[in-house]
Write a protein that holds these residues in place. Structure first.
Motif, mmCIF file in Angstrom:
data_model
loop_
_atom_site.group_PDB
_atom_site.id
_atom_site.type_symbol
_atom_site.label_atom_id
_atom_site.label_comp_id
_atom_site.label_asym_id
_atom_site.label_seq_id
_atom_site.Cartn_x
_atom_site.Cartn_y
_atom_site.Cartn_z
ATOM 1 N N LYS A 181 -19.774 31.684 33.034
ATOM 2 C CA LYS A 181 -19.077 30.422 32.764
ATOM 3 C C LYS A 181 -17.954 30.214 33.764
ATOM 4 N N ASN A 182 -17.310 31.281 34.169
ATOM 5 C CA ASN A 182 -16.124 31.166 35.023
ATOM 6 C C ASN A 182 -15.733 32.557 35.547
ATOM 7 N N VAL A 183 -14.624 32.614 36.239
ATOM 8 C CA VAL A 183 -14.146 33.896 36.786
ATOM 9 C C VAL A 183 -13.834 34.867 35.649
ATOM 10 N N SER A 184 -13.126 34.378 34.660
ATOM 11 C CA SER A 184 -12.675 35.238 33.557
ATOM 12 C C SER A 184 -13.843 35.941 32.879
ATOM 13 N N GLU A 185 -14.914 35.189 32.663
ATOM 14 C CA GLU A 185 -16.055 35.797 31.977
ATOM 15 C C GLU A 185 -16.685 36.897 32.839
ATOM 16 N N GLU A 221 -2.163 38.860 41.192
ATOM 17 C CA GLU A 221 -3.392 38.420 40.509
ATOM 18 C C GLU A 221 -3.138 37.186 39.659
ATOM 19 N N HIS A 222 -4.165 36.372 39.557
ATOM 20 C CA HIS A 222 -4.144 35.239 38.634
ATOM 21 C C HIS A 222 -4.077 35.816 37.209
ATOM 22 N N PRO A 223 -3.441 35.113 36.268
ATOM 23 C CA PRO A 223 -3.377 35.650 34.893
ATOM 24 C C PRO A 223 -4.753 36.051 34.343
ATOM 25 N N ASN A 224 -5.792 35.374 34.818
ATOM 26 C CA ASN A 224 -7.140 35.704 34.311
ATOM 27 C C ASN A 224 -7.674 37.017 34.850
ATOM 28 N N ASN A 225 -6.963 37.593 35.827
ATOM 29 C CA ASN A 225 -7.307 38.966 36.235
ATOM 30 C C ASN A 225 -6.153 39.924 35.917
ATOM 31 N N LEU A 283 -8.841 43.393 42.893
ATOM 32 C CA LEU A 283 -8.005 42.617 43.820
ATOM 33 C C LEU A 283 -8.621 41.234 43.987
ATOM 34 N N SER A 284 -7.803 40.324 44.512
ATOM 35 C CA SER A 284 -8.314 39.002 44.894
ATOM 36 C C SER A 284 -8.596 39.029 46.381
ATOM 37 N N SER A 285 -9.727 38.454 46.787
ATOM 38 C CA SER A 285 -10.069 38.414 48.217
ATOM 39 C C SER A 285 -9.055 37.565 48.966
ATOM 40 N N THR A 341 -5.459 35.449 47.565
ATOM 41 C CA THR A 341 -4.713 35.255 46.316
ATOM 42 C C THR A 341 -4.533 33.765 46.026
ATOM 43 N N PHE A 342 -4.308 33.443 44.754
ATOM 44 C CA PHE A 342 -4.153 32.014 44.406
ATOM 45 C C PHE A 342 -2.806 31.493 44.888
ATOM 46 N N ALA A 343 -1.854 32.368 45.110
ATOM 47 C CA ALA A 343 -0.570 32.042 45.729
ATOM 48 C C ALA A 343 0.032 33.368 46.193
ATOM 49 N N VAL A 376 -13.790 42.395 42.503
ATOM 50 C CA VAL A 376 -13.057 41.392 43.285
ATOM 51 C C VAL A 376 -13.075 40.041 42.573
ATOM 52 N N ASP A 377 -11.899 39.410 42.512
ATOM 53 C CA ASP A 377 -11.821 38.003 42.141
ATOM 54 C C ASP A 377 -11.965 37.235 43.443
ATOM 55 N N GLY A 378 -13.154 36.656 43.649
ATOM 56 C CA GLY A 378 -13.454 36.036 44.946
ATOM 57 C C GLY A 378 -13.303 34.525 44.951
ATOM 58 N N VAL A 379 -12.714 33.970 43.905
ATOM 59 C CA VAL A 379 -12.805 32.510 43.756
ATOM 60 C C VAL A 379 -12.012 31.725 44.806
ATOM 61 N N GLN A 380 -10.983 32.341 45.378
ATOM 62 C CA GLN A 380 -10.211 31.605 46.394
ATOM 63 C C GLN A 380 -10.767 31.781 47.805
ATOM 64 N N SER A 381 -11.846 32.530 47.945
ATOM 65 C CA SER A 381 -12.386 32.658 49.303
ATOM 66 C C SER A 381 -13.857 32.245 49.415
ATOM 67 N N VAL A 429 -16.762 34.722 40.565
ATOM 68 C CA VAL A 429 -16.276 33.424 41.052
ATOM 69 C C VAL A 429 -16.656 32.348 40.034
ATOM 70 N N SER A 430 -16.017 31.197 40.158
ATOM 71 C CA SER A 430 -16.466 30.015 39.413
ATOM 72 C C SER A 430 -16.893 28.990 40.450
ATOM 73 N N THR A 431 -17.545 27.913 40.011
ATOM 74 C CA THR A 431 -18.138 27.023 41.023
ATOM 75 C C THR A 431 -17.281 25.811 41.388
ATOM 76 N N GLN A 432 -16.155 25.586 40.709
ATOM 77 C CA GLN A 432 -15.470 24.309 40.955
ATOM 78 C C GLN A 432 -14.501 24.315 42.133
ATOM 79 N N LYS A 433 -14.254 25.478 42.731
ATOM 80 C CA LYS A 433 -13.290 25.504 43.840
ATOM 81 C C LYS A 433 -14.056 25.492 45.177
ATOM 82 N N GLY A 434 -14.022 26.609 45.897
ATOM 83 C CA GLY A 434 -14.654 26.650 47.219
ATOM 84 C C GLY A 434 -16.151 26.399 47.194
HETATM 85 C C1 LIG Z 1 -7.632 33.678 41.834
HETATM 86 C C2 LIG Z 1 -8.064 32.903 40.612
HETATM 87 N N1 LIG Z 1 -8.713 33.533 39.621
HETATM 88 C C3 LIG Z 1 -9.114 32.888 38.519
HETATM 89 C C4 LIG Z 1 -8.881 31.532 38.366
HETATM 90 C C5 LIG Z 1 -9.357 30.815 37.155
HETATM 91 O O1 LIG Z 1 -10.215 31.553 36.365
HETATM 92 P P1 LIG Z 1 -11.335 30.867 35.476
HETATM 93 O O2 LIG Z 1 -12.418 30.364 36.393
HETATM 94 O O3 LIG Z 1 -11.823 31.906 34.601
HETATM 95 O O4 LIG Z 1 -10.683 29.751 34.709
HETATM 96 C C6 LIG Z 1 -8.195 30.826 39.373
HETATM 97 C C7 LIG Z 1 -7.880 29.398 39.304
HETATM 98 O O5 LIG Z 1 -8.088 28.620 38.429
HETATM 99 C C8 LIG Z 1 -7.791 31.544 40.524
HETATM 100 O O6 LIG Z 1 -7.158 30.901 41.522
#
Ligand SMILES: Cc1ncc(COP(=O)(O)O)c(C=O)c1O
Length: 402
Positions: free
Chosen positions: A84-88, A112-116, A159-161, A163-165, A188-193, A211-216
């Protein structure tokens, strides 16, 4: 497209209507949709509305997305689960590890993003995992400290590939190699790369990546991919299990009902559960196809060169660009301000808030995270976007300093 072809990025841009409607620098929150994604969703919705839905077409969309994503990251399609998303994806792996007494996990909570973060805090409470927390220096993932923290009781490193910030790159391969030596799983949380930078899970020694599909990946919310290397998948026991995670043989629907001789699906497919977000699968296929056609290395080169132009320009004006002069730390995200000077969607620095407001009033789309302004780019951005932001920032400076 062959290696020698020059990519017509203006033609690519024309396929994203939103790119002409604002100066869109918000991929780190969510990317823009292609016309073709909208059309693919419409086809599926029409079938659903008029005929109840075309199930083979829906499954075809999921399997195409799975195999295209696998190709994009240099994996096999059996190494990719649909989530469903990165968290899952992150939780699926953490909950599937057989944690033993004395096990530790290494991570940098600051970056790390709170979800990691919460999945690990949860694992510490539930399974007694010892969290070995390293500290970020100037927004950079502290690779050396992470490596030093790894020992024979380390079961996982995360780690995040990127980081979100503030959006800097992590030297994944350096940590990955050490993880392999210690038989620790690198998650790896790869969603920002992924989708923006070239990703090669084999070259970077990545064991699992969410990863989730709505970003990159330029798709919809509500769908993600979970890569899990075959060798690790076979050692993991999913916490949740349903039909698609069970090896029922040749497409049988209910073959295993009643029997006790069922097996988990081989590879990452054991993490698939029930029916999918078919609309989101339809939406992500056109951008995946486009990225593969252009070549992930060319997408990366384009986006990074735009990021350098933006970072260099803002810095030349005297703005506090995180990380200073553009260099190898830069991905597709340029951050401005002081890291930690505020929170989600707001900064405590009145000057930076005023710059953000000025840009927003002038139809630039960006976000604030951890108190810093985040300009995030993709292949639909062009030099004019960058120059427009530089011009607006210069106007703001003149007003601000007047
Ligand atoms: C690094 C990173 N991880 C996770 C998320 C979000 O996680 P999820 O897709 O589970 O909502 C974001 C941004 O929304 C993100 O930037």
């Amino acid at each position: 497209m062959s290696d020698t072809d020059v990519v017509d990025f203006e033609a690519v841009r024309a396929r994203f209507p939103g790119a002409a409607e604002s100066t869109y620098m918000n991929t780190a929150a969510r990317g823009l949709l292609m016309r073709e994604s909208r059309a693919a969703i419409d086809v599926m919705l029409d079938a659903r509305m008029h005929e109840g839905g075309d199930k083979p077409m829906m499954f075809e969309a999921v399997e195409s997305a799975r195999s295209r994503f696998a190709q994009l990251i240099n994996a096999g399609s059996e190494e990719v689960a649909i989530t469903k998303n990165v968290s899952e994806g992150l939780n699926a792996i953490i909950a599937a590890i057989e944690w033993r007494a004395g096990d530790n996990a290494v991570l940098c909570l600051d970056l790390e993003h709170p979800n990691n973060v919460y999945p690990w805090r949860h694992a510490a409470r539930r399974f007694g995992v010892d969290l070995r927390v390293v500290t970020a220096v100037d927004g950079i993932m502290p690779v050396g400290e992470m490596i030093d923290a790894i020992d024979d009781n380390t079961r996982a490193v995360t780690l995040s590939s990127v980081t979100f910030a503030p959006g800097f790159r992590t030297d994944i391969a350096a940590i990955g190699q050490v993880c392999r030596e210690h038989d620790a799983l690198l998650l790896v949380d790869g969603v920002q790369s992924v989708g923006v930078l070239k990703t090669d899970v084999a070259a970077d020694y990545i064991d699992a990546m969410a990863v989730s599909t709505q970003k990159g990946l330029l798709g919809l919310y509500g769908m993600g991919f979970l890569y899990c290397r075959n060798e690790w998948a076979e050692r993991l026991t999913p916490a949740y299990l349903a039909r698609f995670g069970v090896d029922l043989g040749d497409g049988a629907h209910e073959a295993a009902l009643g029997g006790d001789d069922w097996r988990l699906m081989p590879g990452a497919r054991r993490f698939d559960l029930g029916n999918y977000n078919f609309m989101a699968a339809a939406a992500v296929n056109p951008p995946l196809e486009l990225m593969l056609d252009i070549g992930p290395d060319k997408v990366e080169a384009r986006v990074v060169s735009l990021a350098h132009r933006l970072a260099g320009g803002l810095l030349a004006m005297g703005l506090p660009v995180c990380g200073g002069a553009p260099g190898p730390h830069l991905a597709g995200l340029v951050a401005v301000g002081e890291i930690g000077a505020g929170q989600h969607d707001g900064t405590d620095d009145p000057a930076m808030q005023s710059l953000f407001d000025y840009l927003s009033e002038n139809n630039v789309q960006l976000t604030i995270r951890r108190g810093i302004l985040r300009f995030s780019l993709h292949m639909f951005n062009n030099e004019e976007d960058i120059d427009r932001v530089l011009e607006l920032a210069a106007q703001w400076m003149r007003k601000h300093n007047a």
